[in-house]
Design an enzyme around this catalytic site. Structure first.
Site, mmCIF file in Angstrom:
data_model
loop_
_atom_site.group_PDB
_atom_site.id
_atom_site.type_symbol
_atom_site.label_atom_id
_atom_site.label_comp_id
_atom_site.label_asym_id
_atom_site.label_seq_id
_atom_site.Cartn_x
_atom_site.Cartn_y
_atom_site.Cartn_z
ATOM 1 N N SER A 193 44.859 40.480 50.750
ATOM 2 C CA SER A 193 46.115 40.772 50.055
ATOM 3 C C SER A 193 47.272 40.755 51.046
ATOM 4 C CB SER A 193 46.043 42.134 49.351
ATOM 5 O OG SER A 193 45.593 43.131 50.243
ATOM 6 N N ASP A 197 38.325 41.449 55.173
ATOM 7 C CA ASP A 197 38.104 40.393 54.176
ATOM 8 C C ASP A 197 37.860 39.061 54.858
ATOM 9 O OD1 ASP A 197 38.019 40.992 51.494
ATOM 10 O OD2 ASP A 197 40.206 41.024 51.253
ATOM 11 N N LYS A 214 33.885 41.594 53.916
ATOM 12 C CA LYS A 214 33.850 41.508 52.448
ATOM 13 C C LYS A 214 34.051 40.062 52.034
ATOM 14 C CE LYS A 214 37.296 43.231 49.669
ATOM 15 N NZ LYS A 214 37.785 42.024 48.985
ATOM 16 N N GLU A 270 34.011 37.416 48.360
ATOM 17 C CA GLU A 270 34.103 37.408 46.904
ATOM 18 C C GLU A 270 33.057 36.477 46.307
ATOM 19 O OE1 GLU A 270 38.098 36.387 45.733
ATOM 20 O OE2 GLU A 270 38.987 37.942 47.003
ATOM 21 N N GLU A 274 36.812 44.699 40.625
ATOM 22 C CA GLU A 274 38.252 44.618 40.346
ATOM 23 C C GLU A 274 38.481 44.222 38.892
ATOM 24 O OE1 GLU A 274 40.437 42.488 43.321
ATOM 25 O OE2 GLU A 274 42.317 42.599 42.183
HETATM 26 O O1 KIV Z 1 42.560 41.955 49.573
HETATM 27 C C1 KIV Z 1 42.543 43.033 48.978
HETATM 28 O O2 KIV Z 1 43.465 43.856 49.066
HETATM 29 C C2 KIV Z 1 41.396 43.338 48.144
HETATM 30 C C3 KIV Z 1 41.518 44.512 47.219
HETATM 31 C C4 KIV Z 1 42.278 44.092 46.029
HETATM 32 C C5 KIV Z 1 40.210 45.084 46.863
HETATM 33 O O3 KIV Z 1 40.423 42.644 48.156
#
Ligand code: KIV
Length: 268
Positions: A49, A87, A116, A118, A185
């Site tokens: 994000s 991420d 993390k 997806e 989410e």
């Molecule tokens: O990138 C991010 O902020 C996220 C959240 C929305 C969980 O993956």
């Protein structure tokens, strides 16, 4: 304030089992990492994000590996006790297992405790390969922002029986592959609650209601500095506070006590 013990995966799993809510916020730099850590946030997510709230892009897709590494380093230098998740940006794991291992390794070297990514069953082989190499993995199901164009925009997912069955199959595949945490989410509250109850790993919700093991918000959204229209599930934690520290402490308190989120407001 008493010294906090460093957060561990074991402790996060224990919190899930005991029903102790886990607080998580996104974080992209050292100043906020220190503040969030001191305010008692359990988990800092160096989310992609950052492409939207820090870089000003319309989606998370432009974020690069080099940028994710840079922001993870900034956060890791200042955080003391919080668990740090980084991420894996769009394009950093979609190519092959080797690519995923190489890029996840860079994030761990930058100071992440977990990466993390997806996606559902198709990422299970990647998850297994990372876990076998000692890299803890958090999955991300429901609305997955890197697939915003395939999903037709910011929409609540899991709205019919087939979609709910697919979510259960995906979550089961991720857990079986060794994922140690899961972000859900934009899901109906009842769907996220049932998924959380079915899993033995902590499940962190965003716009997915109160039935998850914990909650995450984008930092800039809960501080009301993102600009533009906010999703319904976001609460402005600056309201009634005189400083950011107070807002973050209030977020932690409300997540822990179950006062956030409000199940009537979790749609987009
Ligand atoms: O990138 C991010 O902020 C996220 C959240 C929305 C969980 O993956």
């Amino acid at each position: 304030m008493p010294e906090r013990h460093a957060m561990t995966l074991h402790r996060l799993k224990q919190m899930h089992a005991l029903g102790e809510k886990i607080s998580m916020l996104t974080c992209y730099d050292a100043a906020f990492a220190a503040l969030l850590d001191e305010a008692g946030v359990d988990v800092l997510l160096v989310g992609d994000s950052l492409g939207m709230v820090v870089q000003g892009h319309a989606t998370t897709l432009p974020v690069t590996m080099a940028q994710s590494v840079y922001h993870t380093e900034c956060v890791a230098r200042a955080a003391r006790a919080a668990w740090i998740i980084a991420d894996m940006p769009f394009g950093s794991y979609q190519g092959s297992i080797d690519q995923a291992v190489e890029n996840a390794t860079l994030l761990m070297k930058a100071g992440a405790h977990m990466v993390k990514l997806e996606g559902g069953s198709w990422v299970a082989p990647l998850v297994r390969a990372l876990v076998e190499r000692g890299i803890p993995v958090c999955g991300h199901l429901g609305f997955t922002p890197q697939s915003v164009f395939s999903l037709g925009g910011y929409r609540v997912q899991g709205r019919d029986t087939a979609a709910v069955e697919a979510l259960h199959a995906d979550a089961g595949a991720l857990e079986a592959a060794g994922a140690a945490m899961l972000v859900l989410e934009l899901l109906p509250s009842a769907v996220a609650r049932t998924l959380t109850a079915a899993l033995s790993i902590p499940v962190i919700g965003i716009g997915a209601g109160s039935g998850c093991s914990g909650q995450v918000l984008v930092l800039h959204d809960m501080l009301n500095v993102s600009g533009g229209r906010q999703p319904r599930f976001v609460r402005n934690f600056m309201q009634g506070q005189t400083d950011i520290r107070g807002a973050v402490q209030s977020y932690v308190k409300d997540v822990k006590s179950g006062h956030f989120p409000d199940d009537s407001l979790h749609g987009y």
